[in-house]
Structure formats: structure tokens, C-alpha cells
Design a protein around this motif. Structure first.
Motif, PDB file in Angstrom:
ATOM      1  N   TYR A 219       0.819  -1.208   0.000  1.00  0.00           N
ATOM      2  CA  TYR A 219       0.000   0.000   0.000  1.00  0.00           C
ATOM      3  C   TYR A 219       0.858   1.266   0.000  1.00  0.00           C
ATOM      4  CZ  TYR A 219      -4.074  -2.924   0.804  1.00  0.00           C
ATOM      5  OH  TYR A 219      -5.064  -3.852   0.666  1.00  0.00           O
ATOM      6  N   LEU A 282      -4.344   3.485   4.059  1.00  0.00           N
ATOM      7  CA  LEU A 282      -4.820   2.166   4.480  1.00  0.00           C
ATOM      8  C   LEU A 282      -5.650   2.249   5.748  1.00  0.00           C
ATOM      9  CD1 LEU A 282      -4.650  -0.976   4.215  1.00  0.00           C
ATOM     10  CD2 LEU A 282      -2.548  -0.861   5.548  1.00  0.00           C
ATOM     11  N   GLY A 311      -7.187   1.593   0.695  1.00  0.00           N
ATOM     12  CA  GLY A 311      -7.047   0.166   0.916  1.00  0.00           C
ATOM     13  C   GLY A 311      -7.672  -0.205   2.241  1.00  0.00           C
ATOM     14  N   THR A 344      -9.581  -5.065   0.457  1.00  0.00           N
ATOM     15  CA  THR A 344      -8.599  -5.188  -0.628  1.00  0.00           C
ATOM     16  C   THR A 344      -7.471  -6.156  -0.311  1.00  0.00           C
ATOM     17  OG1 THR A 344      -7.532  -3.185   0.234  1.00  0.00           O
ATOM     18  CG2 THR A 344      -9.038  -2.918  -1.635  1.00  0.00           C
ATOM     19  N   TYR A 365      -4.582 -10.571  -1.832  1.00  0.00           N
ATOM     20  CA  TYR A 365      -5.004  -9.268  -2.341  1.00  0.00           C
ATOM     21  C   TYR A 365      -6.200  -9.455  -3.271  1.00  0.00           C
ATOM     22  CZ  TYR A 365      -0.194  -8.281  -0.904  1.00  0.00           C
ATOM     23  OH  TYR A 365       0.989  -8.193  -0.208  1.00  0.00           O
ATOM     24  N   ILE A 370      -2.504  -4.834  -7.002  1.00  0.00           N
ATOM     25  CA  ILE A 370      -2.031  -4.433  -5.674  1.00  0.00           C
ATOM     26  C   ILE A 370      -0.823  -5.284  -5.292  1.00  0.00           C
ATOM     27  CG2 ILE A 370      -2.619  -4.179  -3.239  1.00  0.00           C
ATOM     28  CD1 ILE A 370      -5.541  -3.939  -4.036  1.00  0.00           C
TER      29      ILE A 370
END
Length: 560
Positions: A219, A282, A311, A344, A365, A370
Motif C-alpha cells: 500500500y 490504508l 485500501g 482489498t 489481495y 495491488i
């Protein structure tokens, strides 16, 4: 005249340049002021005024304590106490075993295979905590004797294998991929139709901590590459696993710990929303968390993640092969997997309730787009192109083989049954504490999976009569052979049930009753190790600092 004109022109030019330089300095000055002002506002918004003030107070107290340590008398006293604690730790954790084989340097002549075997036998017979009777919280996720036989078969067939060399060990590469695929399927990820399609993806890792580290790295790097974020921040519940703090430290991510609701033990969504800003990359939730076994409101976190294009990582390391089977086993559950649109990534430990050998986990993921940011790729190394999917380069293929063998041996039916038994044991303990210890103990939150945490009514809810300080209960349970986890904020104990706990539930509740009654009969506070350690942390502002030093010395002792 010409000289005067030239002088005037030079003076005018220099004056113009000085004005420009001064303007640039002024612009930089106000830019820095504005930047730090925005940072301060974001920090206060995320932390709240009271929490920010408390953090500032703790910083000042610790700096003051550091200044006090400059005084020889204070430094010598503190050092003496810490040295004594270190010696006590060494006597417990690194005692001398005169009959045990000891090698602090290579032997002049190597041992024969028979001598090595004899030495290993003596080391395996050293006095240790008995975990077989189910008196240890978590720690040993035992899959049964037949699982041990399957591991040994897998180890022996792939003992030298290394997935770094996929062309040399095709079987390990195949099993590595299939372990990830089985986990993705279990957590309802959208699987790609072919290798060139996007969709659910993942990698195996050495454990839950590495899985969390890889997610945070992905991330961070995605935010930098796709959104230009160079000062990344993540928002996590205060109850989240400590590995997120480690990731923040390793990868330069600012971390905001959001408090949990005192009753539900779930992260407070309103405060998560307040902490989101332009640098947020995130959000995190647990299913369940380690301290008290609560599952955060993943759906509400998902709504925020979707709205702000963030995320959302769900830490299922502890839930692993239990939470996906709750409904099938007949227990209540809540949304937590990839069917929740904002989720995610998910971390899942195969070496916990998946009953795989230790050193085995999986990070998943929602898409390969990602996952690619978790990879490490070096193209300019003289040794060639070097690419790895996780922290390690070489990895033990034998562990991957053991994980694959464990998963296919257990299957859906096996994991459903183990979920039914383990979660059933946890529910019996929670119900027993609620029913038989009313007025003395209370259960934290509403545990849905394998962890049950309980605290003293007096310490946690403020409406008791000082009956049973929980750390003293923990020390009494320790003397009876139980090894429980001590929690902080609020003070509590927890037991993480495993297969080994299932037949020991009645013994646990019986001994807990004895421990509580003994503590209630005490006239003076106890002096057990749990009371001393955690009492220190809650007794003063510098307690946590001293505990940190003790923890460092603990790790030093392990390598004594």
C-alpha cells in the motif's frame, strides 16, 4: 558617464536579485509554516485533543526521566533493579543444564550421526512447559499425531527444495501457488480466469507478521506510484496486532491507533472517519483481534474505504481457518472476507488453525495490481535480475510442502469439525465465566471465535467490591500450570482455545474458581511476575519505558 550607467545597471540587477531571493526565502518560510500547520491539524483531528495532550505529557515525562538518569544515584539504582530482573529472567529462561550437550563454538571434530541424535534427544527432554494437556493459551496449534506424520513425509520429500529456483523445484512452485489459491477460495476472492487476467492474488510468507509487513509495503508503494503520496499514514484499531506498528517503523508510515468501544471492543468508526486525510493509504480491521477476540465492523470500514478510495486490510491471521467456517459449523458470524466490497487484502496464518507447520502464512489481495507493489525487483545487480515476492530470498520448500499437505488432508469437512470443537470450547468458557463468576469477572465484548478475554469487575467496569485483581488471578493460574496471556487497557487475561483446550474446559473453569477464591482471600497484594510486570506499566508514566527496557533484556537473555 558610461561608468555611472554601468554601475547603476549592476546595482539595479543586484537589487532585483536580492528581492527575488528574499521573496523565495519568504515563500519557503510560509510553505514550511503552512505544511507543519496542516500536519498539526491532521494530527489533532486524528488523535483528538485529549489523546494528543496525553501523548505530549508522556513525551515530557520520559524526557524528564531520561534527564534524571543522568544523576549517578538514580542511574545506579535503576540499573541495579534492571540487572536483578535480568538475572531473574536468565535463571528462568536460560538455566544451566549440566547434563545437556553444550556447544558455544564448533567442535574440533564433527559428531557422528548417532551422537547428534543422542544430543538432540537430550535437548528435547529438557524440562519444559507441558502443553499437551491444553493448559497453554494458543502457542501450539496441534493437528494431531497423524498430521505430524504427514509433515515428516512432506519434509523428507522436499528437504532441500527452495521456491526461489522454480525451475529446479517445480513441485514446490506448484504447491506454493495452490496454497495461495486454496486460501483465496476460502476467503471468497475473485479468482482470475488465467495468468494474464487480473483478480485475486497472493503469496505465502513465513508468518502473520511478514504477511502484514508485505501488505503495508504494497500500500505504501502503490500510494507513492499512483497517487504521489510521500508521507503515508494508516489508521488501525488500538487492538490491532503489533506487527502493524513494526510495519510503520520499518516502512516510514505514520500510524494512528483508534480506540475501541469499551463494550463491543470494536474500533470506533466515527473516530476512524475523523482520522482520514489526504495522506491516508490504508484502513485496518481484525477478524478477530488478538487481545479479546472481537471482530471489527468490517462492513463499516469498507464503506469508508470505498468512499475515500483507500485500501482496507483485514487481519485474519488468528481467525485463519476458523472464521471462514463459522457459518458452516452452525455459529453466528459477520461479514469479513472479499465479499465485502471495500476489502482489498487479507492476511491468514496457515500455521495456526490450518494446522500447518510453523513458519507458514498467506497474504491475499483483491487483485494482482495491488500485489505487484509487494514484490521486490532489482534489475541492475551484477548477479542478474533479482526478484522476490516477499521479504525472504531463499525459502524452505519443505514448509510449503507441509502446508499444502495439511490443507489437502484436512479439507472443508476437517476444518468445519475443528471449528465446531474449538469455537465450542471457547463459548463454554465464555458462558462459564458469565454464569459462575458474576460479580468477580466479566467477559470482554462478544467473542465469536476462539479467544475469550476476561477481567476483574472492579478494574474493568468499576462496579464491584475489589474482589479479584486480575493479574493476581493470572499468577495463581500460573502456579496451577496454566499459561494465559496478560492484556493491558483494560487489565485482563485471555485464553486462545485450540484443539488441546477442548477436553480441558472443565479443568480450566474449576481452577479459575480456585484462583479467584484464593485472590479474594488475600490480605495483601500479591507479588507474582504478572502483577509486578504489568503493575509497573500502569503505575506510572515511565512504567512503559521501563517495561520496554525489560523486554529488550528479555530478548538478550534468549540468546545468552
Amino acid at each position: 558617464m558610461a561608468v555611472d550607467k554601468t554601475t547603476f545597471a549592476l546595482a539595479r540587477m543586484l537589487s532585483s536579485e536580492l528581492v527575488t531571493l528574499q521573496s523565495a526565502k519568504t515563500a519557503v518560510f510560509w510553505y514550511l509554516i503552512l505544511r507543519n500547520f496542516v500536519r498539526a491539524v491532521r494530527h489533532l483531528r486524528a488523535r483528538g485533543l485529549l489523546t494528543a495532550a496525553r501523548e505530549a505529557y508522556l513525551v515530557l515525562v520520559r524526557k524528564g526521566f531520561a534527564c534524571m538518569l543522568l544523576l549517578p544515584s538514580v542511574r545506579n539504582k535503576v540499573q541495579g533493579e534492571l540487572d536483578q530482573v535480568t538475572l531473574d529472567l536468565a535463571s528462568k529462561l536460560a538455566p544451566k543444564f549440566p547434563d545437556a550437550p553444550t556447544y558455544t563454538a564448533l567442535p574440533d571434530k564433527g559428531l557422528t550421526a548417532a551422537d547428534v541424535s543422542a544430543a538432540l534427544a537430550k535437548l528435547s527432554d529438557l524440562p519444559r512447559t507441558e502443553w499437551e494437556g491444553g493448559r497453554v493459551s494458543g502457542a501450539v496449534y496441534h493437528g494431531g499425531k497423524d498430521m505430524g506424520d504427514i509433515w515428516r513425509d512432506a519434509f523428507s520429500r522436499f528437504e532441500v527444495s527452495n521456491p526461489l529456483h522454480a525451475d529446479v523445484f517445480p513441485g514446490v512452485r506448484k504447491m506454493d501457488s495452490e496454497v495461495v489459491s486454496m486460501c483465496l477460495s476460502m476467503y471468497r476472492a475473485p479468482l482470475p480466469a488465467s495468468v494474464i487476467d487480473d483478480g485475486g492474488a497472493g503469496t505465502t510468507t513465513s508468518g502473520g507478521t511478514e504477511s502484514i509487513l508485505m501488505a503495508c509495503k504494497a500500500y505504501r508503494d502503490r500510494a507513492r506510484a499512483e497517487f504521489g503520496i510521500t508521507e503515508p499514514e494508516m489508521i488501525v484499531p488500538v487492538s490491532v496486532h503489533a506487527a502493524f506498528g513494526k510495519a510503520a517503523m520499518y516502512f516510514g508510515i505514520k500510524i494512528h491507533h483508534i480506540p475501541v468501544d469499551k463494550k463491543t471492543r470494536q474500533v470506533q468508526i466515527a473516530k476512524v472517519r475523523r482520522a482520514i486525510n489526504a495522506n491516508t493509504i490504508l484502513l485496518v480491521g481484525s477478524a478477530p483481534n488478538f487481545p479479546d477476540g472481537a471482530i471489527d465492523d468490517i462492513s463499516a470500514l469498507s464503506d469508508l474505504a470505498v468512499k475515500y478510495r483507500l485500501g482496507l486490510h483485514v487481519d485474519c491471521c488468528l481467525g485463519s481457518f476458523l472464521v471462514p467456517f463459522l457459518e458452516r459449523a452452525g455459529y453466528p458470524t459477520v461479514p469479513f472476507d472479499f465479499r465485502v466490497p471495500g476489502v482489498t487484502s487479507i492476511s491468514c496464518d496457515t500455521h495456526k488453525y490450518g494446522f500447518s507447520p510453523k513458519g507458514s502464512s498467506c497474504i491475499m489481495y483483491r487483485s494482482k495490481s495491488i500485489r505487484k507493489y509487494a514484490y521486490s525487483v532489482t534489475t541492475t545487480w551484477p548477479g542478474g535480475v533479482y526478484a522476490t515476492p516477499s521479504m525472504s530470498g531463499s525459502r524452505p520448500g519443505a514448509l510449503i510442502a507441509g502446508a499444502w499437505a495439511s490443507l489437502v488432508h484436512m479439507g472443508i469437512d476437517g476444518y468445519t469439525q475443528s471449528c465446531r470443537e474449538i469455537v465450542g470450547a471457547a463459548k463454554r468458557i465464555a458462558d462459564g465465566v458469565r454464569k459462575d463468576f458474576a460479580g468477580d469477572l466479566y467477559v470482554l465484548g462478544d467473542p465469536l471465535v476462539s479467544v475469550v478475554a476476561f477481567g476483574s469487575v472492579t478494574e474493568g467496569q468499576g462496579n464491584g467490591k475489589g474482589c479479584a485483581p486480575i493479574y493476581e488471578v493470572g499468577d495463581r493460574m500460573s502456579k496451577m500450570g496454566w499459561h494465559l496471556n496478560a492484556l493491558q487497557d483494560p487489565p485482563a487475561l485471555h485464553i486462545a482455545c485450540t484443539r488441546l483446550t477442548v477436553p480441558a474446559v472443565d479443568d480450566f473453569l474449576r481452577d479459575l474458581r480456585l484462583a479467584v477464591d484464593e485472590v479474594k482471600a488475600l490480605e495483601e497484594p500479591g507479588k507474582g511476575s504478572m502483577v509486578m510486570l504489568y503493575g509497573l506499566g500502569t503505575g506510572s508514566a515511565v512504567g512503559g519505558q521501563l517495561i520496554g527496557e525489560m523486554a529488550t533484556r528479555y530478548m538478550d537473555v534468549l540468546y545468552a
